[in-house]
Design a protein around this motif. Sequence first.
Motif, PDB file in Angstrom:
ATOM      1  N   ASP A  54       2.687   1.137  21.882  1.00 39.18           N
ATOM      2  CA  ASP A  54       2.436   0.459  23.158  1.00 39.18           C
ATOM      3  C   ASP A  54       1.755   1.363  24.169  1.00 39.18           C
ATOM      4  OD1 ASP A  54       3.500  -1.840  22.179  1.00 39.18           O
ATOM      5  OD2 ASP A  54       5.442  -1.647  23.181  1.00 39.18           O
ATOM      6  N   ALA A  55       1.974   2.679  24.053  1.00 41.07           N
ATOM      7  CA  ALA A  55       1.401   3.603  25.036  1.00 41.07           C
ATOM      8  C   ALA A  55      -0.084   3.856  24.809  1.00 41.07           C
ATOM      9  CB  ALA A  55       2.161   4.924  25.001  1.00 41.07           C
ATOM     10  N   GLY A  56      -0.603   3.505  23.660  1.00 43.33           N
ATOM     11  CA  GLY A  56      -2.015   3.755  23.375  1.00 43.33           C
ATOM     12  C   GLY A  56      -2.267   3.673  21.887  1.00 43.33           C
ATOM     13  N   GLU A  57      -3.550   3.725  21.504  1.00 48.24           N
ATOM     14  CA  GLU A  57      -3.893   3.581  20.105  1.00 48.24           C
ATOM     15  C   GLU A  57      -3.660   4.858  19.317  1.00 48.24           C
ATOM     16  OE1 GLU A  57      -7.777   2.059  19.608  1.00 48.24           O
ATOM     17  OE2 GLU A  57      -7.193  -0.001  20.115  1.00 48.24           O
ATOM     18  N   ARG A  58      -3.918   6.019  19.917  1.00 50.89           N
ATOM     19  CA  ARG A  58      -3.742   7.287  19.201  1.00 50.89           C
ATOM     20  C   ARG A  58      -2.300   7.761  19.405  1.00 50.89           C
ATOM     21  NH1 ARG A  58      -7.997   9.929  17.288  1.00 50.89           N
ATOM     22  NH2 ARG A  58      -6.984  11.958  17.539  1.00 50.89           N
ATOM     23  N   VAL A  59      -1.560   7.739  18.318  1.00 50.55           N
ATOM     24  CA  VAL A  59      -0.131   8.059  18.375  1.00 50.55           C
ATOM     25  C   VAL A  59       0.190   9.076  17.294  1.00 50.55           C
ATOM     26  CG1 VAL A  59       2.196   7.138  18.049  1.00 50.55           C
ATOM     27  CG2 VAL A  59       0.496   5.812  19.333  1.00 50.55           C
ATOM     28  N   GLU A  60       1.021  10.035  17.655  1.00 52.47           N
ATOM     29  CA  GLU A  60       1.496  11.026  16.683  1.00 52.47           C
ATOM     30  C   GLU A  60       3.013  10.856  16.537  1.00 52.47           C
ATOM     31  OE1 GLU A  60       1.736  15.865  16.199  1.00 52.47           O
ATOM     32  OE2 GLU A  60       0.015  14.995  17.289  1.00 52.47           O
ATOM     33  N   LEU A  61       3.462  10.711  15.285  1.00 53.80           N
ATOM     34  CA  LEU A  61       4.880  10.484  15.013  1.00 53.80           C
ATOM     35  C   LEU A  61       5.383  11.439  13.941  1.00 53.80           C
ATOM     36  CD1 LEU A  61       4.931   6.561  14.792  1.00 53.80           C
ATOM     37  CD2 LEU A  61       5.709   7.957  16.714  1.00 53.80           C
TER      38      LEU A  61
ATOM     39  N   ASN B 234       7.978  -2.835  10.934  1.00 57.45           N
ATOM     40  CA  ASN B 234       7.311  -4.138  10.927  1.00 57.45           C
ATOM     41  C   ASN B 234       5.831  -4.055  10.603  1.00 57.45           C
ATOM     42  OD1 ASN B 234       6.333  -3.106  13.354  1.00 57.45           O
ATOM     43  ND2 ASN B 234       7.814  -4.273  14.590  1.00 57.45           N
ATOM     44  N   ALA B 235       5.372  -2.890  10.144  1.00 55.44           N
ATOM     45  CA  ALA B 235       3.980  -2.738   9.720  1.00 55.44           C
ATOM     46  C   ALA B 235       3.880  -1.519   8.811  1.00 55.44           C
ATOM     47  CB  ALA B 235       3.035  -2.584  10.904  1.00 55.44           C
ATOM     48  N   VAL B 236       2.842  -1.531   7.974  1.00 60.88           N
ATOM     49  CA  VAL B 236       2.528  -0.371   7.143  1.00 60.88           C
ATOM     50  C   VAL B 236       1.090   0.027   7.435  1.00 60.88           C
ATOM     51  CG1 VAL B 236       2.156   0.472   4.784  1.00 60.88           C
ATOM     52  CG2 VAL B 236       4.170  -0.935   5.304  1.00 60.88           C
ATOM     53  N   VAL B 237       0.886   1.329   7.686  1.00 62.89           N
ATOM     54  CA  VAL B 237      -0.453   1.862   7.884  1.00 62.89           C
ATOM     55  C   VAL B 237      -0.839   2.581   6.599  1.00 62.89           C
ATOM     56  CG1 VAL B 237      -1.941   3.351   9.272  1.00 62.89           C
ATOM     57  CG2 VAL B 237       0.000   2.148  10.340  1.00 62.89           C
ATOM     58  N   MET B 238      -1.950   2.150   5.967  1.00 59.79           N
ATOM     59  CA  MET B 238      -2.337   2.760   4.696  1.00 59.79           C
ATOM     60  C   MET B 238      -2.666   4.235   4.902  1.00 59.79           C
ATOM     61  SD  MET B 238      -5.949   0.702   4.231  1.00 59.79           S
ATOM     62  CE  MET B 238      -6.234   1.388   2.603  1.00 59.79           C
TER      63      MET B 238
ATOM     64  N   PHE C 132      -1.928   8.747  13.984  1.00 63.07           N
ATOM     65  CA  PHE C 132      -2.489   7.401  13.791  1.00 63.07           C
ATOM     66  C   PHE C 132      -3.598   7.193  14.817  1.00 63.07           C
ATOM     67  CE2 PHE C 132       1.892   7.427  12.477  1.00 63.07           C
ATOM     68  CZ  PHE C 132       1.895   6.751  11.260  1.00 63.07           C
ATOM     69  N   SER C 133      -4.783   6.791  14.351  1.00 60.72           N
ATOM     70  CA  SER C 133      -5.933   6.660  15.251  1.00 60.72           C
ATOM     71  C   SER C 133      -6.109   5.249  15.783  1.00 60.72           C
ATOM     72  CB  SER C 133      -7.214   7.098  14.528  1.00 60.72           C
ATOM     73  OG  SER C 133      -7.406   6.316  13.363  1.00 60.72           O
ATOM     74  N   SER C 134      -5.363   4.274  15.268  1.00 65.15           N
ATOM     75  CA  SER C 134      -5.491   2.902  15.772  1.00 65.15           C
ATOM     76  C   SER C 134      -4.136   2.207  15.669  1.00 65.15           C
ATOM     77  CB  SER C 134      -6.554   2.116  14.989  1.00 65.15           C
ATOM     78  OG  SER C 134      -6.206   2.048  13.619  1.00 65.15           O
ATOM     79  N   LYS C 135      -3.974   1.162  16.475  1.00 66.68           N
ATOM     80  CA  LYS C 135      -2.706   0.445  16.516  1.00 66.68           C
ATOM     81  C   LYS C 135      -2.654  -0.594  15.412  1.00 66.68           C
ATOM     82  CE  LYS C 135       0.258  -2.343  19.521  1.00 66.68           C
ATOM     83  NZ  LYS C 135       0.439  -2.905  20.877  1.00 66.68           N
ATOM     84  N   PRO C 136      -1.605  -0.558  14.571  1.00 63.03           N
ATOM     85  CA  PRO C 136      -1.482  -1.584  13.531  1.00 63.03           C
ATOM     86  C   PRO C 136      -1.007  -2.905  14.125  1.00 63.03           C
ATOM     87  CG  PRO C 136       0.416  -0.138  13.480  1.00 63.03           C
ATOM     88  CD  PRO C 136      -0.508   0.430  14.526  1.00 63.03           C
ATOM     89  N   ARG C 137      -1.156  -3.948  13.348  1.00 63.76           N
ATOM     90  CA  ARG C 137      -0.647  -5.255  13.742  1.00 63.76           C
ATOM     91  C   ARG C 137       0.640  -5.536  12.983  1.00 63.76           C
ATOM     92  NH1 ARG C 137      -5.688  -8.798  12.133  1.00 63.76           N
ATOM     93  NH2 ARG C 137      -5.351  -7.453  10.308  1.00 63.76           N
ATOM     94  N   ALA C 138       1.514  -6.308  13.609  1.00 64.28           N
ATOM     95  CA  ALA C 138       2.767  -6.662  12.952  1.00 64.28           C
ATOM     96  C   ALA C 138       2.473  -7.352  11.619  1.00 64.28           C
ATOM     97  CB  ALA C 138       3.600  -7.579  13.845  1.00 64.28           C
TER      98      ALA C 138
ATOM     99  N   MET D  90       0.831  -1.200   0.000  1.00 66.89           N
ATOM    100  CA  MET D  90       0.000   0.000   0.000  1.00 66.89           C
ATOM    101  C   MET D  90       0.868   1.254   0.000  1.00 66.89           C
ATOM    102  SD  MET D  90      -3.287  -0.790   0.277  1.00 66.89           S
ATOM    103  CE  MET D  90      -4.296  -2.218   0.672  1.00 66.89           C
ATOM    104  N   ASP D  91       0.287   2.365  -0.441  1.00 67.32           N
ATOM    105  CA  ASP D  91       0.862   3.672  -0.127  1.00 67.32           C
ATOM    106  C   ASP D  91       0.508   3.979   1.327  1.00 67.32           C
ATOM    107  OD1 ASP D  91       1.721   3.970  -2.726  1.00 67.32           O
ATOM    108  OD2 ASP D  91       0.078   5.274  -3.335  1.00 67.32           O
ATOM    109  N   GLY D  92       1.495   4.392   2.094  1.00 64.80           N
ATOM    110  CA  GLY D  92       1.193   4.679   3.488  1.00 64.80           C
ATOM    111  C   GLY D  92       2.431   5.046   4.272  1.00 64.80           C
ATOM    112  N   TYR D  93       2.496   4.549   5.515  1.00 64.27           N
ATOM    113  CA  TYR D  93       3.579   4.899   6.432  1.00 64.27           C
ATOM    114  C   TYR D  93       4.087   3.619   7.101  1.00 64.27           C
ATOM    115  CZ  TYR D  93       1.929   9.582   5.590  1.00 64.27           C
ATOM    116  OH  TYR D  93       1.569  10.752   4.965  1.00 64.27           O
ATOM    117  N   ALA D  94       5.408   3.411   7.016  1.00 58.41           N
ATOM    118  CA  ALA D  94       6.032   2.275   7.680  1.00 58.41           C
ATOM    119  C   ALA D  94       6.357   2.660   9.115  1.00 58.41           C
ATOM    120  CB  ALA D  94       7.296   1.868   6.942  1.00 58.41           C
TER     121      ALA D  94
END
Length: 396
Positions: free
Chosen positions: A62-69, A103-107, A120-126, A51-55
């Motif tokens: 780990d600190a929560g689902e909503r993460v800003e990077l 270890n994951a890509v978020v579309m 990111f509003s939700s935690k991706p899976r490996a 996908m086009d997205g973010y690796a």
Amino acid sequence: MLEFDEALAMILRAAPTLARESVTLDEALGRVLAEDLSAPSALPAFDYSAMDGYAVDIVEFDAGERVELPVRGESRAGADVPRLLAGSACRVFTGAPIPLGANAVVMQENVAREDDRALFSSKPRAGDHIRRAGEDLERGALGLAAGTRLGPFQVGLAAALDRDRVTVSQRPRVTILCTGDELRAPGTVGSAASIPDCNGPALRALARIAGAEARILGHTIDTLEATRAAIERALIDCDLLLTVGGVSVGEHDLVRVALEAVGVGLQFWKVRIKPGKPLVFGRKGSTCVLGLPGNPVSAQITFALFGVPLVRKMLGDRQVVPRRDRARLASALHQKPGRLGFYRARLEGDVAHIASNQASGSPVSLACADALVLVPADSEGYEAGASVEFIRLSEL
């Protein structure tokens, strides 16, 4: 008189093995592989993004689902593999290698982007949206087996296996000799009693679709001398000779006698089918000979049922005979028992409509059909709604 399966088995056993040749992928369409194609390296060769997205590294979530990077760097197809910086996300595009440490890509549709930061509003899976190296084929795994007929997608896979040439079976050389005083080439002028030859062009087309090189030698008149001379010419540089007409028992049916006169060893001359009972098969050396009946439907169907599988067997094709499917009859179909019947039909979904004209001399009914419905030799037929076997003409 042989049963259908006996005759077909005898013909296929006689098929010669043809030489091999190397062709480019541009020349490979419709050819039959004469070698196994294995993966020279893993396919895919590296982990890449689907996908086009973010690796990302899922540890950051780990600190929560909503993460800003912060977004640092990018990975695009054809470029060197970047490294994911700790505490950041890396922009990645479809087909690009996964950054080292990710270890994951978020579309991208699931990411809110503000300047150089990604929310990111939700935690991706490996493993999300990552295609792994070797996911399709491990190094050395079989990609395409010998005997595979190369269609567009098989040619594409051969290219993905980094092949620009493949080894295929040589095309069988098929010569077609149509007999009969009444015949003339389509589009030419003849007597009022003449008819255009429709068998030659149809048989050549069927042979070519099956993978052969095919030529029409011409027409020969109904004399033993002319027929014998024409057959001798036709047997030169030929893997399969098709004669058309002259194989029944009439006074002008001279082909069987002429074949024997030039040294063709005949193995049978009748098959318990309709249409097409008078069918001759023999060999001279490594050359196979099929003597087809003259009526258009009989000639074309018998070649489709016996000659096309023979051509495919010569090529080493793994799919020699067409599949048989089942359909329901739209109307009753009755026959006199005694011969396996092949009836022209038109399919509408899973319903077979039997052609009203089943005459062996009618090329119109065959051209309008897309299936042959089978009725066993010991059967008197079926009532409307019965389940019957059929062969798709498109698969011949």
